[in-house]
Design an enzyme around this catalytic site. Structure first.
Site, PDB file in Angstrom:
ATOM      1  N   LYS A 128     -10.039 -13.532  -1.158  1.00  0.00           N
ATOM      2  CA  LYS A 128     -11.123 -13.853  -0.270  1.00  0.00           C
ATOM      3  C   LYS A 128     -11.409 -12.702   0.683  1.00  0.00           C
ATOM      4  O   LYS A 128     -12.469 -12.649   1.297  1.00  0.00           O
ATOM      5  CB  LYS A 128     -10.766 -15.083   0.605  1.00  0.00           C
ATOM      6  CG  LYS A 128     -10.340 -16.306  -0.132  1.00  0.00           C
ATOM      7  CD  LYS A 128     -10.227 -17.461   0.863  1.00  0.00           C
ATOM      8  CE  LYS A 128      -9.735 -18.729   0.202  1.00  0.00           C
ATOM      9  NZ  LYS A 128      -8.393 -18.605  -0.415  1.00  0.00           N
ATOM     10  N   GLY A 129     -10.435 -11.789   0.832  1.00  0.00           N
ATOM     11  CA  GLY A 129     -10.497 -10.788   1.911  1.00  0.00           C
ATOM     12  C   GLY A 129     -11.750  -9.950   1.965  1.00  0.00           C
ATOM     13  O   GLY A 129     -12.150  -9.503   3.034  1.00  0.00           O
ATOM     14  N   GLU A 153     -13.161  -4.290  -2.422  1.00  0.00           N
ATOM     15  CA  GLU A 153     -11.848  -4.752  -1.979  1.00  0.00           C
ATOM     16  C   GLU A 153     -11.762  -4.718  -0.462  1.00  0.00           C
ATOM     17  O   GLU A 153     -12.422  -3.896   0.176  1.00  0.00           O
ATOM     18  CB  GLU A 153     -10.770  -3.794  -2.515  1.00  0.00           C
ATOM     19  CG  GLU A 153     -10.361  -4.052  -3.948  1.00  0.00           C
ATOM     20  CD  GLU A 153      -9.129  -4.940  -4.024  1.00  0.00           C
ATOM     21  OE1 GLU A 153      -8.928  -5.781  -3.118  1.00  0.00           O
ATOM     22  OE2 GLU A 153      -8.373  -4.775  -5.000  1.00  0.00           O
ATOM     23  N   ASP A 154     -10.899  -5.561   0.105  1.00  0.00           N
ATOM     24  CA  ASP A 154     -10.652  -5.493   1.546  1.00  0.00           C
ATOM     25  C   ASP A 154      -9.736  -4.321   1.893  1.00  0.00           C
ATOM     26  O   ASP A 154     -10.007  -3.553   2.797  1.00  0.00           O
ATOM     27  CB  ASP A 154     -10.076  -6.813   2.078  1.00  0.00           C
ATOM     28  CG  ASP A 154      -8.836  -7.302   1.317  1.00  0.00           C
ATOM     29  OD1 ASP A 154      -8.421  -6.676   0.306  1.00  0.00           O
ATOM     30  OD2 ASP A 154      -8.268  -8.329   1.725  1.00  0.00           O
ATOM     31  N   ASP A 171      -3.321  -1.381  -0.602  1.00  0.00           N
ATOM     32  CA  ASP A 171      -2.013  -1.284   0.037  1.00  0.00           C
ATOM     33  C   ASP A 171      -1.053  -0.631  -0.971  1.00  0.00           C
ATOM     34  O   ASP A 171      -1.104   0.572  -1.179  1.00  0.00           O
ATOM     35  CB  ASP A 171      -1.618  -2.699   0.448  1.00  0.00           C
ATOM     36  CG  ASP A 171      -0.383  -2.764   1.323  1.00  0.00           C
ATOM     37  OD1 ASP A 171      -0.182  -1.877   2.154  1.00  0.00           O
ATOM     38  OD2 ASP A 171       0.396  -3.727   1.171  1.00  0.00           O
ATOM     39  N   LYS A 196      -4.453   2.087   2.973  1.00  0.00           N
ATOM     40  CA  LYS A 196      -3.159   2.435   3.582  1.00  0.00           C
ATOM     41  C   LYS A 196      -2.407   3.309   2.588  1.00  0.00           C
ATOM     42  O   LYS A 196      -1.506   2.823   1.890  1.00  0.00           O
ATOM     43  CB  LYS A 196      -2.321   1.159   3.788  1.00  0.00           C
ATOM     44  CG  LYS A 196      -2.649   0.287   4.954  1.00  0.00           C
ATOM     45  CD  LYS A 196      -1.533  -0.758   5.097  1.00  0.00           C
ATOM     46  CE  LYS A 196      -2.043  -2.058   5.594  1.00  0.00           C
ATOM     47  NZ  LYS A 196      -1.004  -3.124   5.567  1.00  0.00           N
ATOM     48  N   PHE A 201      -0.026  -4.045   9.852  1.00  0.00           N
ATOM     49  CA  PHE A 201      -0.620  -5.235   9.244  1.00  0.00           C
ATOM     50  C   PHE A 201      -1.858  -5.607  10.045  1.00  0.00           C
ATOM     51  O   PHE A 201      -1.796  -5.799  11.257  1.00  0.00           O
ATOM     52  CB  PHE A 201       0.367  -6.401   9.197  1.00  0.00           C
ATOM     53  CG  PHE A 201      -0.125  -7.493   8.297  1.00  0.00           C
ATOM     54  CD1 PHE A 201       0.103  -7.430   6.925  1.00  0.00           C
ATOM     55  CD2 PHE A 201      -0.862  -8.559   8.797  1.00  0.00           C
ATOM     56  CE1 PHE A 201      -0.403  -8.413   6.070  1.00  0.00           C
ATOM     57  CE2 PHE A 201      -1.369  -9.548   7.957  1.00  0.00           C
ATOM     58  CZ  PHE A 201      -1.127  -9.477   6.593  1.00  0.00           C
ATOM     59  N   VAL A 202      -2.988  -5.683   9.344  1.00  0.00           N
ATOM     60  CA  VAL A 202      -4.250  -5.931  10.042  1.00  0.00           C
ATOM     61  C   VAL A 202      -4.891  -7.247   9.599  1.00  0.00           C
ATOM     62  O   VAL A 202      -4.675  -7.714   8.472  1.00  0.00           O
ATOM     63  CB  VAL A 202      -5.251  -4.770   9.823  1.00  0.00           C
ATOM     64  CG1 VAL A 202      -4.816  -3.527  10.567  1.00  0.00           C
ATOM     65  CG2 VAL A 202      -5.436  -4.469   8.344  1.00  0.00           C
ATOM     66  N   ASP A 243      -6.780 -11.786   6.396  1.00  0.00           N
ATOM     67  CA  ASP A 243      -6.063 -12.907   7.000  1.00  0.00           C
ATOM     68  C   ASP A 243      -4.576 -12.640   7.146  1.00  0.00           C
ATOM     69  O   ASP A 243      -4.007 -11.737   6.534  1.00  0.00           O
ATOM     70  CB  ASP A 243      -6.217 -14.142   6.121  1.00  0.00           C
ATOM     71  CG  ASP A 243      -5.366 -14.043   4.851  1.00  0.00           C
ATOM     72  OD1 ASP A 243      -5.484 -13.024   4.135  1.00  0.00           O
ATOM     73  OD2 ASP A 243      -4.564 -14.961   4.582  1.00  0.00           O
ATOM     74  N   ARG A 256      -9.604 -14.636   9.645  1.00  0.00           N
ATOM     75  CA  ARG A 256     -10.627 -14.017   8.791  1.00  0.00           C
ATOM     76  C   ARG A 256     -11.959 -13.863   9.511  1.00  0.00           C
ATOM     77  O   ARG A 256     -12.742 -12.983   9.187  1.00  0.00           O
ATOM     78  CB  ARG A 256     -10.863 -14.873   7.539  1.00  0.00           C
ATOM     79  CG  ARG A 256      -9.708 -14.857   6.539  1.00  0.00           C
ATOM     80  CD  ARG A 256     -10.185 -15.438   5.213  1.00  0.00           C
ATOM     81  NE  ARG A 256      -9.096 -15.820   4.325  1.00  0.00           N
ATOM     82  CZ  ARG A 256      -8.442 -14.974   3.521  1.00  0.00           C
ATOM     83  NH1 ARG A 256      -8.757 -13.696   3.517  1.00  0.00           N
ATOM     84  NH2 ARG A 256      -7.471 -15.393   2.745  1.00  0.00           N
TER      85      ARG A 256
END
Ligand code: IMP
Ligand code: MG
Length: 180
Positions: free
Chosen positions: A46-47, A102-103, A106, A134, A155-156, A162, A168
């Protein structure tokens, strides 16, 4: 102001105006790169939904949109190599110019898996736009074609991202620190 849950501390990393400016820049670059070609945008739920919604509204292209959803398994869901599709594409990508949105990139496990799945469906081209990157966390050899912001190993949350489904809807990207 939307408040933090007890024990959570939220520090602004990227404010709404900074994000909006960068999203417009990315949209201009993408519009130039695909000029005259229809673009099929695939959002990863969902990001990526907030980023996708802002990005596509600034694209000067004919755009179609689809979504995919994944679940990761393993002890640490964020860095597990095991990924499974929980919502598949609704439309064929064969022969189309596909931009995955993409959000955050990582470890790269999710996108490496996704790229394999999508390439098997023979798109004309396949690129990825990620709001955040990242690179210091990367364990798989994947790279985004369009990056909003390169960030350190923090961590964001917010702007679609989320923690346990919280935060969110924050309009900015914030660093989440947790105090038990
Ligand atoms: P990767 O497979 O390790 O590249 O992880 C990608 C996914 O992990 C992202 O699509 C996010 O859902 C999640 N993720 C990684 N880092 C963060 C973060 O800092 N905040 C929120 N979600 C994250
Ligand atoms: Mg997530």
């Amino acid at each position: 102001m939307k408040s933090a849950a007890p024990g959570d501390e939220l520090e602004v990393l990227l404010d709404a105006e900074t994000i909006a400016r960068r999203v417009r820049e990315l949209a201009a670059q993408i519009s130039a790169d695909y000029r005259g070609r229809p673009l099929h945008v695939v959002g990863v739920l969902k990001g990526a939904w907030v980023f996708l919604a802002d990005l596509v509204r600034h694209l000067d292209l004919k755009v179609s949109i689809d979504f995919l959803s994944f679940a990761s398994y393993g002890n640490n869901a964020r860095s597990s190599g095991a990924v499974k599709i929980t919502k598949d594409l609704d439309y064929s990508i064969e022969g189309r110019d596909v931009l995955v949105v993409e959000d955050i990139l990582d470890t790269g496990h999710t996108f490496e898996y996704l790229r394999g799945v999508l390439e098997a469906h023979k798109p004309r081209s396949l690129k990825v736009a990620t709001l955040l990157d990242k690179p210091s966390r990367r364990v798989r050899p994947v790279q985004a074609d369009y990056v909003g912001f390169t960030i350190p190993d923090v961590f964001v949350v917010g702007y679609g991202l989320d923690h346990a489904q919280k935060y969110r809807s924050l309009p900015e990207v914030r660093i989440l620190r947790r105090h038990p």
